[in-house]
Design an enzyme around this catalytic site. Structure first.
Site, mmCIF file in Angstrom:
data_model
loop_
_atom_site.group_PDB
_atom_site.id
_atom_site.type_symbol
_atom_site.label_atom_id
_atom_site.label_comp_id
_atom_site.label_asym_id
_atom_site.label_seq_id
_atom_site.Cartn_x
_atom_site.Cartn_y
_atom_site.Cartn_z
ATOM 1 N N ASP A 69 15.740 45.710 28.477
ATOM 2 C CA ASP A 69 15.826 45.756 27.006
ATOM 3 C C ASP A 69 16.185 47.164 26.538
ATOM 4 O OD1 ASP A 69 15.256 43.091 26.725
ATOM 5 O OD2 ASP A 69 13.668 43.396 25.242
ATOM 6 N N TYR B 194 3.566 38.514 35.966
ATOM 7 C CA TYR B 194 3.774 37.365 35.075
ATOM 8 C C TYR B 194 3.298 36.065 35.714
ATOM 9 C CZ TYR B 194 6.762 40.380 32.213
ATOM 10 O OH TYR B 194 7.245 41.391 31.424
ATOM 11 N N ASP C 210 11.911 43.743 32.954
ATOM 12 C CA ASP C 210 11.890 43.176 31.597
ATOM 13 C C ASP C 210 12.058 44.302 30.581
ATOM 14 O OD1 ASP C 210 11.481 41.548 29.445
ATOM 15 O OD2 ASP C 210 9.431 40.974 29.941
ATOM 16 N N LYS D 35 6.455 51.950 40.843
ATOM 17 C CA LYS D 35 5.408 52.875 40.383
ATOM 18 C C LYS D 35 4.520 53.144 41.598
ATOM 19 C CE LYS D 35 3.211 55.031 37.021
ATOM 20 N NZ LYS D 35 3.739 56.250 36.432
ATOM 21 N N ASP E 10 8.480 55.250 34.979
ATOM 22 C CA ASP E 10 8.388 56.084 33.768
ATOM 23 C C ASP E 10 9.562 57.059 33.708
ATOM 24 O OD1 ASP E 10 7.141 57.032 36.063
ATOM 25 O OD2 ASP E 10 5.585 58.139 35.008
#
Ligand code: NAD
Length: 351
Positions: A246, A135, A242, A186, A218
């Site tokens: 959620d 970001y 992020d 990851k 994942d």
């Protein structure tokens, strides 16, 4: 206790007004000062994070934030869009640690899209790094591509120091819980994640009492819906956090229930619900104010040193749910459907 109140856009204004009403019932001395941010900031002064708003946020002991985002400004250049305000505040105040608890209240186990027995009693804490990663990494942009047309690009980046300090926050938080931390990355594909895993593992040596495990993002996305109760504290980077937070929010039934804290190195913080400005329901008086009220409880605990008041507030929310009050997003048959204001009044009465 000086609190910068930044309602923002959409339902932000409604849920913040109701939260202030509830805080007023605690019998503590607060000084609230309000300022525009997001679309409201842009409308007031041509920038989503006006200078005066940033100055107020810097001076205050804590920041209570609603939500930003207004479809009216969707076509503005990226630097002027309402959502930039939140990124700007995180960066300017060095709010690097985002704590997102996801708890399933017994009374709401039926509101989850998963079977009640999978989520009943769930209590996890996602610690998300907030000021680094893709970001903020440079370079980024959209440019001409050698083979014609354009390409978009972003840069994923983490320094050792950034990884180390967020790992420490997670280990310390785990000490107050069940002493289990799962670090999510990851590392099978990304260099950034390889460094992340190495540094988190090194840092864990300072916390011999904590059980550290690692998981690919994942797999974590899958495990969160398969068997979420296997987790206690999850620590991860900005992008993965992020998305996972959620996802975790839906385990609890509604995005309207989840609070968050974003802290700097001295526990000064910005407190906000994890949801956005919900333009689809703004102005209708039906938004769930509990995520914001619970964010205010986190503020009392982490930045204002008022742990007992935080507990009273959380207790009043639990009692309100137990007594059957439900906004539309968490409503199930047989319960009492209430508006934003009625929900907040019910919490205030139970204080
Ligand atoms: P959103 O969280 O605003 O809404 C998603 C869905 O959840 C909507 O159907 C909405 O009605 C519902 N919802 C959200 N909060 C609720 C509440 N308290 N009570 C009941 N229902 C609720 O996400 P979105 O629709 O993707 O984004 C809308 C705007 O918010 C966009 O401009 C986005 O950029 C912005 N946004 C801001 C923040 C923030 O301020 N930190 C976070 C996320 C999104």
């Amino acid at each position: 206790m000086k609190i910068a109140v930044l309602p923002g856009d959409g339902i932000g204004k409604e849920i913040i007004a109701e939260t202030l009403k509830v805080l007023g019932r605690l019998g503590l001395k607060f000084e609230f000062e309000e300022a525009p941010v997001g679309g409201a900031g842009y409308a007031a002064s041509g920038h989503p994070l006006p200078q005066e708003t940033l100055a107020l946020a810097k001076q205050a002991d804590a920041i209570l934030f609603g939500a930003v985002g207004d479809p009216k400004y969707d076509n503005l250049e990226s630097a002027k869009r309402p959502e930039q305000a939140i990124l700007g505040l995180r960066k300017a105040l060095e709010l690097f640690a985002n704590l997102r608890p996801a708890q399933v209240y017994e009374e709401l186990a039926d509101a989850s899209s998963l079977r009640a027995e999978v989520v009943a009693g769930l209590d996890i804490l996602i610690v998300r790094e907030l000021t680094g990663d893709i970001y903020f990494g440079e370079p980024k942009g959209i440019r001409a591509h050698a083979s014609g047309g354009r390409e978009g690009f972003d840069t994923m980046r983490y320094s050792e120091a950034e990884i180390r300090r967020i790992a420490r926050v997670a280990f310390e938080a785990a000490r107050k819980r069940s002493r289990k931390v799962c670090s999510v990355d990851k590392a099978n594909v990304l260099e950034t994640s390889r460094l992340w895993r190495e540094v988190v593992t090194q840092e864990a040596k300072q916390f011999g009492d904590i059980a550290l495990s690692h998981m690919y993002v994942d797999n974590c996305a899958m495990q969160l819906v398969r068997n979420p109760k296997q987790f206690d504290v999850i620590v991860t980077g900005n992008l993965f956090g992020d998305i996972l937070s959620d996802e975790a929010s839906m385990l609890t039934g509604s995005i309207g229930m989840l609070p968050s804290a974003s802290l700097d190195a001295n526990n000064k913080g910005l407190y906000e619900p994890i949801h956005g400005s919900a333009p689809d329901i703004a102005g209708k008086g039906i938004a769930n104010p509990l995520a914001t009220i619970l964010s205010a409880a986190l503020m009392l605990r982490h930045s204002l040193n008022q742990g007992a008041a935080a507990q009273r507030l959380e207790g009043a929310v639990k009692k309100t749910l137990r007594d059957g009050f439900r906004t539309a997003d968490i409503y199930t048959a047989g319960k009492r459907k209430v508006s934003t204001a009625e929900m907040a009044s019910a919490v205030a009465e139970r204080l």
